[in-house]
Design a protein around this motif. Structure first.
Motif, PDB file in Angstrom:
ATOM      1  N   ALA A 158      -3.164  10.849  -4.975  1.00  0.00           N
ATOM      2  CA  ALA A 158      -1.984  10.340  -5.671  1.00  0.00           C
ATOM      3  C   ALA A 158      -2.004   8.819  -5.754  1.00  0.00           C
ATOM      4  CB  ALA A 158      -0.715  10.809  -4.954  1.00  0.00           C
ATOM      5  N   CYS A 159      -2.503   8.168  -4.707  1.00  0.00           N
ATOM      6  CA  CYS A 159      -2.480   6.705  -4.646  1.00  0.00           C
ATOM      7  C   CYS A 159      -3.421   6.071  -5.664  1.00  0.00           C
ATOM      8  CB  CYS A 159      -2.837   6.253  -3.235  1.00  0.00           C
ATOM      9  SG  CYS A 159      -2.612   4.481  -2.939  1.00  0.00           S
ATOM     10  N   GLN A 160      -4.489   6.767  -6.046  1.00  0.00           N
ATOM     11  CA  GLN A 160      -5.476   6.164  -6.944  1.00  0.00           C
ATOM     12  C   GLN A 160      -5.042   6.182  -8.409  1.00  0.00           C
ATOM     13  OE1 GLN A 160      -7.559   7.887  -9.379  1.00  0.00           O
ATOM     14  NE2 GLN A 160      -6.267   9.693  -9.067  1.00  0.00           N
ATOM     15  N   ILE A 161      -3.976   6.889  -8.741  1.00  0.00           N
ATOM     16  CA  ILE A 161      -3.559   6.999 -10.137  1.00  0.00           C
ATOM     17  C   ILE A 161      -3.243   5.611 -10.695  1.00  0.00           C
ATOM     18  CG2 ILE A 161      -1.792   7.907 -11.706  1.00  0.00           C
ATOM     19  CD1 ILE A 161      -1.503  10.288  -9.789  1.00  0.00           C
ATOM     20  N   ARG A 166     -13.397  -1.312  -8.667  1.00  0.00           N
ATOM     21  CA  ARG A 166     -13.829  -1.091  -7.294  1.00  0.00           C
ATOM     22  C   ARG A 166     -12.787  -0.332  -6.478  1.00  0.00           C
ATOM     23  NH1 ARG A 166     -14.831  -6.779  -5.019  1.00  0.00           N
ATOM     24  NH2 ARG A 166     -15.200  -5.592  -3.085  1.00  0.00           N
ATOM     25  N   ALA A 167     -11.516  -0.653  -6.692  1.00  0.00           N
ATOM     26  CA  ALA A 167     -10.465  -0.002  -5.910  1.00  0.00           C
ATOM     27  C   ALA A 167     -10.444   1.503  -6.176  1.00  0.00           C
ATOM     28  CB  ALA A 167      -9.108  -0.617  -6.230  1.00  0.00           C
ATOM     29  N   LYS A 168     -10.531   1.883  -7.437  1.00  0.00           N
ATOM     30  CA  LYS A 168     -10.505   3.305  -7.756  1.00  0.00           C
ATOM     31  C   LYS A 168     -11.743   4.000  -7.200  1.00  0.00           C
ATOM     32  CE  LYS A 168      -9.260   6.379 -11.588  1.00  0.00           C
ATOM     33  NZ  LYS A 168      -7.816   6.442 -11.382  1.00  0.00           N
ATOM     34  N   LEU A 169     -12.898   3.329  -7.299  1.00  0.00           N
ATOM     35  CA  LEU A 169     -14.125   3.908  -6.762  1.00  0.00           C
ATOM     36  C   LEU A 169     -14.047   4.078  -5.251  1.00  0.00           C
ATOM     37  CD1 LEU A 169     -16.843   2.010  -8.841  1.00  0.00           C
ATOM     38  CD2 LEU A 169     -16.257   4.444  -8.979  1.00  0.00           C
ATOM     39  N   GLU A 170     -13.435   3.117  -4.553  1.00  0.00           N
ATOM     40  CA  GLU A 170     -13.322   3.228  -3.097  1.00  0.00           C
ATOM     41  C   GLU A 170     -12.437   4.398  -2.703  1.00  0.00           C
ATOM     42  OE1 GLU A 170     -13.687   3.133   0.743  1.00  0.00           O
ATOM     43  OE2 GLU A 170     -14.920   1.932  -0.632  1.00  0.00           O
ATOM     44  N   LEU A 171     -11.315   4.565  -3.380  1.00  0.00           N
ATOM     45  CA  LEU A 171     -10.449   5.700  -3.062  1.00  0.00           C
ATOM     46  C   LEU A 171     -11.132   7.016  -3.419  1.00  0.00           C
ATOM     47  CD1 LEU A 171      -8.409   3.406  -2.667  1.00  0.00           C
ATOM     48  CD2 LEU A 171      -6.664   4.906  -3.633  1.00  0.00           C
ATOM     49  N   ALA A 172     -11.967   7.009  -4.476  1.00  0.00           N
ATOM     50  CA  ALA A 172     -12.724   8.211  -4.815  1.00  0.00           C
ATOM     51  C   ALA A 172     -13.745   8.537  -3.732  1.00  0.00           C
ATOM     52  CB  ALA A 172     -13.421   8.030  -6.164  1.00  0.00           C
ATOM     53  N   LEU A 219       6.964   9.790   5.138  1.00  0.00           N
ATOM     54  CA  LEU A 219       6.607   8.476   4.604  1.00  0.00           C
ATOM     55  C   LEU A 219       5.579   8.582   3.485  1.00  0.00           C
ATOM     56  CD1 LEU A 219       7.032   5.412   4.836  1.00  0.00           C
ATOM     57  CD2 LEU A 219       5.107   5.360   6.452  1.00  0.00           C
ATOM     58  N   GLY A 220       4.586   9.441   3.647  1.00  0.00           N
ATOM     59  CA  GLY A 220       3.584   9.596   2.595  1.00  0.00           C
ATOM     60  C   GLY A 220       4.209  10.069   1.293  1.00  0.00           C
ATOM     61  N   GLY A 221       5.168  10.989   1.384  1.00  0.00           N
ATOM     62  CA  GLY A 221       5.846  11.465   0.185  1.00  0.00           C
ATOM     63  C   GLY A 221       6.650  10.381  -0.485  1.00  0.00           C
ATOM     64  N   LEU A 222       7.345   9.577   0.308  1.00  0.00           N
ATOM     65  CA  LEU A 222       8.106   8.469  -0.249  1.00  0.00           C
ATOM     66  C   LEU A 222       7.202   7.535  -1.053  1.00  0.00           C
ATOM     67  CD1 LEU A 222      10.693   6.601  -0.319  1.00  0.00           C
ATOM     68  CD2 LEU A 222       9.719   5.491   1.716  1.00  0.00           C
ATOM     69  N   LEU A 223       6.061   7.183  -0.468  1.00  0.00           N
ATOM     70  CA  LEU A 223       5.202   6.159  -1.071  1.00  0.00           C
ATOM     71  C   LEU A 223       4.391   6.672  -2.248  1.00  0.00           C
ATOM     72  CD1 LEU A 223       3.906   4.352   2.158  1.00  0.00           C
ATOM     73  CD2 LEU A 223       5.900   3.810   0.738  1.00  0.00           C
ATOM     74  N   THR A 224       4.100   7.967  -2.285  1.00  0.00           N
ATOM     75  CA  THR A 224       3.231   8.465  -3.348  1.00  0.00           C
ATOM     76  C   THR A 224       3.972   9.213  -4.456  1.00  0.00           C
ATOM     77  OG1 THR A 224       2.726  10.455  -2.044  1.00  0.00           O
ATOM     78  CG2 THR A 224       1.188   8.602  -1.890  1.00  0.00           C
ATOM     79  N   THR A 225       5.255   9.501  -4.273  1.00  0.00           N
ATOM     80  CA  THR A 225       6.014  10.109  -5.372  1.00  0.00           C
ATOM     81  C   THR A 225       6.852   9.069  -6.110  1.00  0.00           C
ATOM     82  OG1 THR A 225       7.939  10.696  -3.991  1.00  0.00           O
ATOM     83  CG2 THR A 225       6.148  12.325  -4.159  1.00  0.00           C
ATOM     84  N   ASN A 226       6.775   7.823  -5.681  1.00  0.00           N
ATOM     85  CA  ASN A 226       7.451   6.716  -6.367  1.00  0.00           C
ATOM     86  C   ASN A 226       6.385   5.720  -6.814  1.00  0.00           C
ATOM     87  OD1 ASN A 226      10.560   7.063  -5.928  1.00  0.00           O
ATOM     88  ND2 ASN A 226       9.651   7.492  -3.932  1.00  0.00           N
ATOM     89  N   ARG A 227       6.074   5.687  -8.103  1.00  0.00           N
ATOM     90  CA  ARG A 227       4.975   4.871  -8.590  1.00  0.00           C
ATOM     91  C   ARG A 227       5.144   3.395  -8.238  1.00  0.00           C
ATOM     92  NH1 ARG A 227       1.640   6.259 -12.480  1.00  0.00           N
ATOM     93  NH2 ARG A 227       0.445   4.550 -11.536  1.00  0.00           N
ATOM     94  N   TRP A 228       6.385   2.930  -8.206  1.00  0.00           N
ATOM     95  CA  TRP A 228       6.614   1.511  -7.950  1.00  0.00           C
ATOM     96  C   TRP A 228       6.266   1.115  -6.515  1.00  0.00           C
ATOM     97  CZ3 TRP A 228      10.329  -0.562  -4.551  1.00  0.00           C
ATOM     98  CH2 TRP A 228      11.218   0.358  -3.997  1.00  0.00           C
ATOM     99  N   LEU A 229       6.070   2.107  -5.636  1.00  0.00           N
ATOM    100  CA  LEU A 229       5.696   1.836  -4.245  1.00  0.00           C
ATOM    101  C   LEU A 229       4.191   1.968  -4.015  1.00  0.00           C
ATOM    102  CD1 LEU A 229       8.622   3.624  -2.370  1.00  0.00           C
ATOM    103  CD2 LEU A 229       8.198   1.159  -2.489  1.00  0.00           C
ATOM    104  N   GLN A 230       3.395   1.916  -5.083  1.00  0.00           N
ATOM    105  CA  GLN A 230       1.943   2.036  -4.930  1.00  0.00           C
ATOM    106  C   GLN A 230       1.348   0.957  -4.021  1.00  0.00           C
ATOM    107  OE1 GLN A 230      -0.402   1.869  -8.569  1.00  0.00           O
ATOM    108  NE2 GLN A 230      -1.833   3.367  -7.742  1.00  0.00           N
TER     109      GLN A 230
END
Length: 335
Positions: A158-161, A166-172, A219-230
């Motif tokens: 969810a966080c990589q969306i 490089r950032a996307k590749l690292e999360l992948a 906490l994980g749900g809070l941060l990953t279901t709210n795009r502005w908290l990426q």
């Protein structure tokens, strides 16, 4: 081991059922729009009820559709969204009170995250687990802890969306490690299932978990279901990677000392081995390029890491209290 005996420590709190969380779960299970609409303006009775309510809402975005059944249709229902926003607004006001210390906030984001990780990298309760805990106490602790990164694979996904380069590749890369690098038997979730079976870990219902455990899980749900908290999500997940390795090594020491079954070791062993590298790579290949491009994200990334660190610390203090362990004294005696 029953739930009752699991939480039978001398200082186990009198957990109880919930208010809004129970009504929401009943409405979602009924599958009828009217039942959900009727509770649209409801508020949780307390913080504990708030987190239980949010965990039910986050499951609509993270649990398997097969498990959710008819409830899946309510993921974006206006009534559910209204409850979610009210609960999260109150929670975020509390999290805003967890202010990053100035000596850390003034640093480069990567250095700041290293400093946050170092402050509580080896909680005293993990040292107790490695050196003194009985077999029953190890099982109690691991049932409450739930692994260092429960659901981490989905959180990373969810966080990589929306990320790139490089950032996307690292999360992948991180996600593929969670997937056992293509080996179904080595998927981290599978390894944890084998650990749970080997130790006969009970699945604790929310009503039998302390409030801080619910907050930690939510906490994980809070941060990953709210795009502005990426940005905050990047910091919180990065801190998990920075801290998990040394803690897992102490768990392994406790398992070895108590001659645990062989199937109990792979989950913590793989985290002890790869998470230190994951932590470094997260900082160098995800945080660094993002902050270079978006420097305004830096303080927010650090803030998310600090939130995770503080909630984790409170969780471990509460677990020690539940188990009746005088952790600070035990830790000092071992140093």
């Amino acid at each position: 081991m029953s739930t009752a005996s699991l939480l039978a420590g001398p200082k186990a709190p009198p957990f109880r059922r919930f208010g809004l969380a129970d009504f929401l779960q009943s409405a979602l299970t009924s599958g009828t729009d009217d039942d959900v609409v009727q509770i649209a303006a409801a508020r949780p009775v307390d913080r504990r009820d708030r987190f239980a309510t949010l965990l039910s809402i986050y499951r609509l975005s993270t649990a398997s559709v097969h498990e959710l059944g008819a409830a899946a249709v309510f993921q974006s229902h206006p009534a559910v969204a209204a409850i979610k926003q009210r609960c999260e607004r109150d929670w975020l006001a509390e999290l805003d009170g967890l202010v990053v210390p100035p000596d850390i906030a003034s640093r480069d984001p990567r250095d700041a995250m290293r400093a946050i990780a170092a402050r509580d990298r080896l909680p005293a309760i993990y040292k107790w687990l490695a050196r003194d805990a009985s077999w029953a106490e190890i099982v109690q602790f691991l049932a409450l802890e739930g692994g260092p990164d429960g659901g981490f694979d989905d959180l990373v996904a969810a966080c990589q969306i929306g990320l790139a380069g490089r950032a996307k590749l690292e999360l992948a890369t991180n996600y593929w490690d969670e997937m056992g690098n293509g080996d179904a038997a080595a998927v981290h979730t599978t390894l944890h299932q084998e650990l749970a079976a080997a130790l006969a870990l009970p699945e604790l219902p929310l009503a039998d978990q302390p409030t801080i455990a619910l907050e930690r899980s939510a906490l994980g749900g809070l941060l990953t279901t709210n795009r502005w908290l990426q940005p905050e999500a990047l910091g919180a997940l990065g801190l998990i990677e920075l801290q998990a390795g040394p803690r897992c090594r102490l768990v392994l020491q406790g398992l070895e000392r108590c001659d645990a079954p062989a199937a109990a070791f792979p989950f913590y062993r793989v985290h002890a081995e790869v998470d230190p590298r994951h932590g470094r790579d997260w900082l160098d290949n995800a945080i660094a390029p993002i902050v270079e491009e978006l420097p305004q994200w830096g303080p927010r990334i650090v803030r998310g890491a600090y939130w995770r660190g503080q909630i984790n610390a409170m969780f471990f203090d509460e677990v020690a209290r539940i188990l009746g362990v005088s952790v600070p004294a035990a830790a000092q005696a071992q140093t």
